[in-house]
Enzyme design. Structure first.
Site, short mmCIF file in Angstrom:
data_model
loop_
_atom_site.label_atom_id
_atom_site.label_comp_id
_atom_site.label_asym_id
_atom_site.label_seq_id
_atom_site.Cartn_x
_atom_site.Cartn_y
_atom_site.Cartn_z
N LYS A 112 0.85 -1.20 0.00
CA LYS A 112 0.00 0.00 0.00
C LYS A 112 0.89 1.24 0.00
CE LYS A 112 -2.65 1.16 3.72
NZ LYS A 112 -2.11 2.47 4.15
N GLU A 181 -9.37 7.32 3.47
CA GLU A 181 -9.30 7.63 4.90
C GLU A 181 -9.87 9.01 5.20
OE1 GLU A 181 -5.58 6.75 6.88
OE2 GLU A 181 -6.23 7.77 8.73
O1 KIV Z 1 -1.11 2.42 8.73
C1 KIV Z 1 -2.29 2.13 8.87
O2 KIV Z 1 -2.71 1.54 9.86
C2 KIV Z 1 -3.22 2.52 7.83
C3 KIV Z 1 -4.68 2.45 8.13
C4 KIV Z 1 -5.07 3.65 8.89
C5 KIV Z 1 -5.51 2.28 6.91
O3 KIV Z 1 -2.81 2.93 6.78
#
Ligand code: KIV
Length: 263
Positions: A112, A181
Site C-alpha cells: 500500500k 481515509e
Molecule cells: O497504517 C495504517 O494503519 C493505515 C490504516 C489507517 C488504513 O494505513
C-alpha cells in the site's frame, strides 16, 4: 484453509458482500484475527505510533515493515496480507521496486502506498511486474505536516473533485484496491460506486466495499485522542475474540460505521 486472494476480494465487491479488515503487527494477534475470520490484515505504518510510540508514522523504516510483516505472516498463512511502504521509501520507481521486493518477500500479498497523481508511473511499473498495489488517498498520515494535522479531507468542492480524479487515475494506472481515509461519507460513496476495484474505508462512512480499523482502536487500548471513526468493540464484548467477531459482524451487516462514526 483456502488462501484469500485478490479474486475473492473482487467477487465480494461484485456481489456487494461487505468485508472487514484490521491492522496487526505480530503473530499472536494475526493468528487470533485469522481464527475469528478476518480475511484481510494490514501491517500498517501506524505501527510507528501504536507499537513504537512515536507521534506520527514518519520514523517507520522498511526494516520495521519487513520485521512486522514476517511476524504477522507467521501467525496466518491464508489471510490476505497488505503491508505499507513507509514514508520516503517509494520516491521513485527504482526505490519502490527495491522496497516492494523486500516487503513481498517478507510475506505480504500486496503493498500500500499513499498519494495521488505523482504515483502514477510507480504504480504502472509495479503493476507491469505483477505486483498488487493498493492506493491510499484522503487523509494520508505520511503527509500530516503538509495537511496541517490529522483532519478530514475532501470537504471543499475543489478537494472533493481532486480526490475523485485521483481515485480514477490511480485505478487507471493499475491499483487493485483503494483505501479512503477520513473523508465525507457521500464522497466515499461516489468513489466506491464508480470504481471497479474494491474500496476500503476508514472514517469514510458505510458505503465503501470494506472497512478497516487500527486494532488498538477496535480493542479500546488507544490512549489519548481517539478518532471519531474508531469504535471500541471490546467494551461491548466479553473478550478479544468476541470483540473481533462483533466487529466483523457489524461490518458485514452494515451496522458499522453508523452516523456516529462517519463524517
Ligand atoms: O497504517 C495504517 O494503519 C493505515 C490504516 C489507517 C488504513 O494505513
Amino acid at each position: 484453509m483456502e488462501c484469500i486472494t485478490i479474486s475473492h476480494i473482487n467477487n465480494w465487491k461484485k456481489n456487494k458482500k461487505k468485508f472487514a479488515a484490521i491492522t496487526a503487527y505480530d503473530s499472536s494477534f494475526s493468528k487470533l484475527f485469522a481464527n475469528q475470520g478476518v480475511p484481510i490484515i494490514l501491517v500498517g505504518d501506524s505501527l510507528g505510533m501504536t507499537i513504537q510510540g512515536h507521534t506520527s508514522t514518519l520514523p517507520v523504516t522498511i526494516k520495521d515493515i519487513q520485521y512486522h510483516t514476517k511476524a504477522v505472516r507467521n501467525g496466518t498463512s491464508h489471510t490476505f496480507l497488505l503491508s505499507d511502504l513507509p514514508f520516503m521509501s517509494y520516491n521513485n520507481t527504482k526505490q519502490a521496486l527495491k522496497n516492494t521486493k523486500k516487503v513481498i518477500q517478507s510475506g505480504a500479498n500486496m503493498i500500500k502506498i499513499e498519494g495521488g497523481k505523482w504515483l502514477i508511473e510507480i504504480i504502472k511499473e509495479l503493476s507491469s511486474r505483477s505486483i498488487l498495489v493498493c492506493g491510499h488517498i484522503g487523509l494520508t498520515p505520511q503527509s500530516f505536516n503538509y495537511l496541517s494535522g490529522y483532519k478530514i479531507q475532501g470537504k471543499e468542492k475543489k478537494d472533493e473533485n481532486r480526490l475523485i480524479d485521483e481515485a480514477f487515475l490511480l485505478e487507471e494506472a493499475g491499483i487493485k484496491m483503494l483505501v479512503l481515509e477520513c473523508i465525507p461519507e457521500l464522497l466515499a460513496k461516489k468513489i466506491t460506486k464508480n470504481l471497479s476495484i474494491p474500496v476500503i474505508g476508514i472514517g469514510a462512512g458505510k458505503h465503501t466495499d470494506g472497512q478497516i480499523l487500527v486494532m488498538q482502536d477496535v480493542l479500546g487500548i488507544t490512549v489519548g485522542k481517539i478518532p471519531k471513526f474508531a469504535k471500541n468493540f471490546l467494551s461491548e464484548s466479553k473478550n478479544i475474540p468476541e470483540a473481533i467477531s462483533k466487529y466483523i459482524h457489524e461490518v458485514k451487516t452494515g451496522m458499522f460505521p453508523n452516523k456516529k462514526y462517519s463524517f
